[in-house]
Design an enzyme around this catalytic site. Structure first.
Site, short mmCIF file in Angstrom:
data_model
loop_
_atom_site.label_atom_id
_atom_site.label_comp_id
_atom_site.label_asym_id
_atom_site.label_seq_id
_atom_site.Cartn_x
_atom_site.Cartn_y
_atom_site.Cartn_z
N HIS A 87 -34.43 2.84 1.99
CA HIS A 87 -33.65 2.27 0.90
C HIS A 87 -32.30 2.99 0.81
CE1 HIS A 87 -37.23 0.52 -1.60
NE2 HIS A 87 -37.36 0.29 -0.30
N GLU A 89 -30.76 4.35 -1.65
CA GLU A 89 -30.81 5.60 -2.41
C GLU A 89 -31.39 6.74 -1.57
OE1 GLU A 89 -32.20 2.36 -5.40
OE2 GLU A 89 -32.19 2.65 -3.23
#
Length: 178
Positions: A87, A89
């Site tokens: 992801h 993040e």
């Protein structure tokens, strides 16, 4: 293209002719934005999300900021890397930790275009971030549905450039439905 796409992102949703006629955003460069704020860094996260869109990934982008400097960037790469943990993040947090040489990012802020999922909120907890700033809400898989998952000292701010962040997701999924 000026200053790594910043000019383009600032014109998001504004007809090109309008920007050319009035030059309304021509002065907004990183050096002119000495008081860099949440909107500026969210625009940088949006630039990362554009990379995901171009790679046919869900368009989520993230940057990690330390002392008003971006030290980590990431965009969703789950399909490209065949890794469910890739992801935006997670990739940005890893880059920031490598940059600082420390797994704790207590003086850093994570900017992400969409509300983080539970996994990314958990990683933010363990990194002990100073703040998490997101653009658009994620009502289906956003971490806030599950209670307080961030570190107790982590500040949370949402809705920064929300319309632009949501529009990118809507564009992606409308193309997928065709």
């Amino acid at each position: 293209m000026q200053e790594s796409g910043l000019f383009i992102r600032l014109n998001f949703g504004i007809p090109k002719a309008f920007g050319q006629l009035f030059g309304c955003f021509a002065w907004l460069t990183p050096t002119a934005l000495l008081g860099m704020n949440d909107a500026y860094f969210m625009l940088q996260a949006l630039a990362e999300a554009e990379k995901a869109l171009e790679a046919d990934e869900i368009p989520i982008g993230a940057v990690v900021v330390f002392e008003k400097q971006i030290i980590g960037r990431g965009y969703n790469q789950t399909e490209q890397l065949r890794d469910v943990t890739a992801h935006a993040e997670m990739l940005a947090l890893t880059a920031a930790a490598n940059h600082l040489g420390n797994k704790y990012l207590a003086d850093c802020t994570l900017y992400v275009t969409i509300e983080p999922c539970v996994m990314c909120a958990g990683a933010s907890y363990w990194a002990q971030l100073k703040a998490v700033v997101f653009g658009a809400d994620e009502p289906k898989v956003g971490f806030r549905r599950h209670g307080q998952l961030l570190h107790p000292r982590t500040q949370l701010r949402g809705g920064v450039q929300a319309a632009e962040c949501a529009a990118l997701m809507q564009e992606f999924f409308s193309l997928k439905r065709k």
